[in-house]
Design a protein around this motif. Structure first.
Motif, PDB file in Angstrom:
ATOM      1  N   LEU A  20       0.827  -1.193   0.000  1.00 19.17           N
ATOM      2  CA  LEU A  20       0.000   0.000   0.000  1.00 19.17           C
ATOM      3  C   LEU A  20       0.868   1.252   0.000  1.00 19.17           C
ATOM      4  N   ASP A  21       1.952   1.236   0.771  1.00 19.01           N
ATOM      5  CA  ASP A  21       2.864   2.392   0.808  1.00 19.01           C
ATOM      6  C   ASP A  21       3.465   2.669  -0.567  1.00 19.01           C
ATOM      7  N   ASP A  22       3.889   1.616  -1.258  1.00 19.50           N
ATOM      8  CA  ASP A  22       4.456   1.796  -2.594  1.00 19.50           C
ATOM      9  C   ASP A  22       3.410   2.271  -3.592  1.00 19.50           C
ATOM     10  N   ALA A  23       2.183   1.734  -3.493  1.00 14.24           N
ATOM     11  CA  ALA A  23       1.114   2.160  -4.393  1.00 14.24           C
ATOM     12  C   ALA A  23       0.805   3.637  -4.189  1.00 14.24           C
ATOM     13  N   GLU A  24       0.764   4.064  -2.928  1.00 12.84           N
ATOM     14  CA  GLU A  24       0.498   5.479  -2.622  1.00 12.84           C
ATOM     15  C   GLU A  24       1.634   6.357  -3.130  1.00 12.84           C
ATOM     16  N   LYS A  25       2.857   5.922  -2.916  1.00  9.51           N
ATOM     17  CA  LYS A  25       4.028   6.671  -3.386  1.00  9.51           C
ATOM     18  C   LYS A  25       3.992   6.816  -4.909  1.00  9.51           C
ATOM     19  N   ASN A  26       3.694   5.726  -5.609  1.00 11.59           N
ATOM     20  CA  ASN A  26       3.623   5.751  -7.071  1.00 11.59           C
ATOM     21  C   ASN A  26       2.490   6.659  -7.561  1.00 11.59           C
ATOM     22  N   ALA A  27       1.364   6.622  -6.869  1.00  6.10           N
ATOM     23  CA  ALA A  27       0.231   7.464  -7.253  1.00  6.10           C
ATOM     24  C   ALA A  27       0.575   8.939  -7.057  1.00  6.10           C
ATOM     25  N   ARG A  28       1.201   9.265  -5.933  1.00  6.29           N
ATOM     26  CA  ARG A  28       1.585  10.664  -5.688  1.00  6.29           C
ATOM     27  C   ARG A  28       2.603  11.150  -6.731  1.00  6.29           C
ATOM     28  N   GLU A  29       3.510  10.295  -7.101  1.00  8.82           N
ATOM     29  CA  GLU A  29       4.507  10.649  -8.117  1.00  8.82           C
ATOM     30  C   GLU A  29       3.828  10.881  -9.474  1.00  8.82           C
ATOM     31  N   ALA A  30       2.887  10.036  -9.811  1.00  9.45           N
ATOM     32  CA  ALA A  30       2.168  10.193 -11.084  1.00  9.45           C
ATOM     33  C   ALA A  30       1.381  11.499 -11.105  1.00  9.45           C
ATOM     34  N   VAL A  31       0.736  11.837  -9.998  1.00  9.15           N
ATOM     35  CA  VAL A  31      -0.014  13.097  -9.908  1.00  9.15           C
ATOM     36  C   VAL A  31       0.939  14.279 -10.018  1.00  9.15           C
ATOM     37  N   ARG A  32       2.088  14.197  -9.353  1.00  9.04           N
ATOM     38  CA  ARG A  32       3.070  15.283  -9.418  1.00  9.04           C
ATOM     39  C   ARG A  32       3.535  15.496 -10.856  1.00  9.04           C
TER      40      ARG A  32
END
Length: 90
Positions: free
Chosen positions: A70-82
């Motif tokens: 979940l932490d990696d998925a959230e990190k990847n999602a935040r990076e994609a949004v950025r």
């Protein structure tokens, strides 16, 4: 008068002209619309959803699919949004 108020008024005029048998039929139709909107979607009755879940499970079992925390998925999602925001601002 808003469109919704106009429709409500027209419905009331029409309903007032109906006999009890007709009103019962209209009520059944109205309830069907309400029930349809309130009915919760059951993914497990959707054949395409079940097939997709089975495929992903089999891919995971066969080493074709890797699980992500979940932490990696959230990190990847935040990076994609950025990245999307930075593209939008350029």
């Amino acid at each position: 008068m808003s469109m919704a108020q106009t429709i409500d008024k027209q419905l009331q005029v029409a309903i007032d002209k109906l006999n009890n048998k007709q009103k019962k039929a209209v009520l059944g139709i109205a309830k069907a619309f309400v029930d349809e909107e309130e009915q919760e979607y059951d993914h497990w009755k959707d054949e395409s959803f079940v097939a997709e879940m089975n495929q992903q499970y089999n891919d995971y079992k066969n080493g074709k699919l890797e699980l992500v925390s979940l932490d990696d998925a959230e990190k990847n999602a935040r990076e994609a949004v950025r990245k999307l925001k930075s593209k939008k601002n350029n």
